[in-house]
Design an enzyme around this catalytic site. Structure first.
Site, PDB file in Angstrom:
ATOM      1  N   TYR A   1     -34.167  33.395 -29.534  1.00  0.00           N
ATOM      2  CA  TYR A   1     -34.970  34.507 -28.759  1.00  0.00           C
ATOM      3  C   TYR A   1     -35.206  34.505 -27.293  1.00  0.00           C
ATOM      4  O   TYR A   1     -34.863  33.295 -26.645  1.00  0.00           O
ATOM      5  CB  TYR A   1     -36.607  33.832 -29.543  1.00  0.00           C
ATOM      6  CG  TYR A   1     -37.564  34.937 -29.194  1.00  0.00           C
ATOM      7  CD1 TYR A   1     -37.826  35.993 -30.021  1.00  0.00           C
ATOM      8  CD2 TYR A   1     -38.692  34.654 -28.477  1.00  0.00           C
ATOM      9  CE1 TYR A   1     -38.976  36.861 -29.994  1.00  0.00           C
ATOM     10  CE2 TYR A   1     -39.791  35.599 -28.184  1.00  0.00           C
ATOM     11  CZ  TYR A   1     -39.690  36.823 -28.893  1.00  0.00           C
ATOM     12  OH  TYR A   1     -40.711  37.594 -28.854  1.00  0.00           O
TER      13      TYR A   1
ATOM     14  N   THR B   1     -37.243  34.043 -24.915  1.00  0.00           N
ATOM     15  CA  THR B   1     -37.994  32.951 -24.230  1.00  0.00           C
ATOM     16  C   THR B   1     -37.182  31.548 -24.122  1.00  0.00           C
ATOM     17  O   THR B   1     -37.817  30.726 -23.392  1.00  0.00           O
ATOM     18  CB  THR B   1     -39.472  32.961 -24.603  1.00  0.00           C
ATOM     19  OG1 THR B   1     -39.213  32.445 -25.988  1.00  0.00           O
ATOM     20  CG2 THR B   1     -40.223  34.535 -24.548  1.00  0.00           C
ATOM     21  N   LYS B   2     -36.324  31.394 -25.023  1.00  0.00           N
ATOM     22  CA  LYS B   2     -35.961  29.977 -25.200  1.00  0.00           C
ATOM     23  C   LYS B   2     -34.952  29.571 -24.130  1.00  0.00           C
ATOM     24  O   LYS B   2     -34.378  30.132 -23.204  1.00  0.00           O
ATOM     25  CB  LYS B   2     -34.889  30.120 -26.450  1.00  0.00           C
ATOM     26  CG  LYS B   2     -35.750  30.574 -27.671  1.00  0.00           C
ATOM     27  CD  LYS B   2     -37.037  29.669 -28.030  1.00  0.00           C
ATOM     28  CE  LYS B   2     -37.669  30.033 -29.314  1.00  0.00           C
ATOM     29  NZ  LYS B   2     -38.983  29.573 -29.540  1.00  0.00           N
ATOM     30  N   VAL B   3     -34.555  28.294 -23.887  1.00  0.00           N
ATOM     31  CA  VAL B   3     -34.046  27.628 -23.034  1.00  0.00           C
ATOM     32  C   VAL B   3     -32.235  28.457 -22.884  1.00  0.00           C
ATOM     33  O   VAL B   3     -32.129  28.887 -22.004  1.00  0.00           O
ATOM     34  CB  VAL B   3     -33.661  26.116 -23.057  1.00  0.00           C
ATOM     35  CG1 VAL B   3     -32.659  25.325 -22.140  1.00  0.00           C
ATOM     36  CG2 VAL B   3     -34.924  25.447 -23.111  1.00  0.00           C
TER      37      VAL B   3
END
Length: 374
Positions: A190, A192-194
């Protein structure tokens, strides 16, 4: 307060700066993909699976459509189903528990550790029954779970372990990358993930040849060959455009993780000596700070002050999963998992992303500390 920072809005996350740095390469990869005419399970996806497996340190990585599917497919491939119980945390995103229901099993929620917010191994031990089939530890916010103890428990009771690595790509535990410790690792891409893509995406990691083959069938409608199906599967495939950007981002991921850790260290330094309880660092690993989550008194009032100052925040998580309406039938009561419930009243996630400007960090700290004093 410095005049230069007084009225400056601070976004919770800024993905546009990173996009600009990748734009030329990514658009070139899209043009090349279009010219080739291969859009699903093509060469970018195959190459990304190999590169991802190498990074995590596992034999196999299977690209899927999203992080939720990666959990569901892991549970399916490990034989978890109707009548089984799966132990997990109530302090996590809904998908960690939802997928247990999706395979027909029952989630069993246990309490968390107050510092890391990860599963408490002692609570796990206390909830094992004859029906327990698996454990789903969540490496929450980027902090690895106590995998040494969890794997010992799993081995003793012959339980499967599905690591939920959605928020923790690149985190280390005892020298191993998360996703290489359990029977499977489940990742979300997704945005927003690292390690995030520009849409939805997910990955399953495993060292088991049998699990690898099973998930590859399941993600493609249970097919063993085109139009020949041995079981009911699903459509869960990563597309080439997302694989292309993820390959580009994976090459830079060490710098991105270091950027997050630098922002986190600056926050922690500035909050020293204040009532703000900063994130714990793992004793046997590294934190990748998908979220920088503090515990503070008067959390709701402080969050409102930050909102009024145009500073983005997130409240992860406002209510434990065990007390949510959808799990009312499991009969958990307020007070049943007190560490989780207390965390839900105090935790607040602050802006953190690679390349976050120092003046934004300063402004967040100034407004938050003033709100606590006020």
């Amino acid at each position: 307060m410095h005049a230069v920072t007084r009225a400056q809005p601070v976004p919770f996350l800024d993905l546009s700066t990173q996009y600009k740095s990748l734009e030329t390469e990514w658009l070139a990869a899209i043009r090349e993909t279009g010219a080739r005419g291969s859009f699903i399970l093509g060469p970018h996806t195959q190459a990304f699976e190999k590169e991802f497996a190498e990074y995590v340190g596992v034999k196999h990585a299977i690209a899927v459509a999203n992080g939720t599917d990666s959990l569901y497919l892991s549970l399916r491939a490990l034989g978890v189903g109707k009548g089984d119980e799966v132990i997990t945390t109530p302090f996590t995103f809904f998908a960690s528990a939802e997928t247990i229901d999706m395979v027909g099993a029952t989630p069993v929620f246990v309490d968390i550790l107050p510092d890391s917010f990860c599963l408490d191994p002692a609570s796990v031990r206390a909830k094992i029954t004859a029906k327990t089939k698996a454990i789903v530890p969540v490496h929450i916010f980027g902090h690895p779970s106590e995998m040494g103890e969890i794997m010992e428990i799993a081995k003793k009771h012959k339980l499967a372990v599905v690591e939920d690595c959605a928020q923790s790509f690149g985190a280390l535990h005892n020298g191993k990358v998360v996703g290489a410790l359990g029977d499977t690792g489940s990742f979300s891409f997704y945005p927003t993930k690292v390690l995030g893509c520009y849409g939805d995406g997910g990955m399953v990691t495993t060292n088991s040849d049998a699990v690898n083959e099973h998930i590859r069938r399941l993600r493609n409608h249970g097919a063993v060959k085109p139009f020949l199906h041995t079981e009911i599967g699903m459509n869960s495939r990563l597309d080439e455009v997302q694989a292309a950007v993820l390959r580009l981002k994976l090459k830079r991921i060490k710098d991105d993780i270091a950027g997050r850790q630098k922002v986190a260290a600056e926050y922690t330094k500035r909050f020293a000596g204040s009532p703000v309880k900063t994130p714990a660092l793992p004793k046997h690993g590294t934190h990748v700070f998908n979220l920088y989550t503090v515990r503070i008194p008067k959390r709701d009032a402080v969050r409102q002050a930050l909102t009024d100052a145009q500073i983005g925040t997130s409240q992860c998580y406002p209510q434990g999963l065990h007390l949510q309406e959808v799990y009312k039938h499991l009969n958990y009561k307020p007070g049943s998992l007190p560490v989780c419930e207390h965390a839900c009243t105090e935790t607040l996630s602050l802006p953190v992303y690679p390349g976050m400007p120092p003046e934004h960090i300063e402004r967040v700290c100034e407004v938050l500390l003033a709100a606590i004093k006020g």
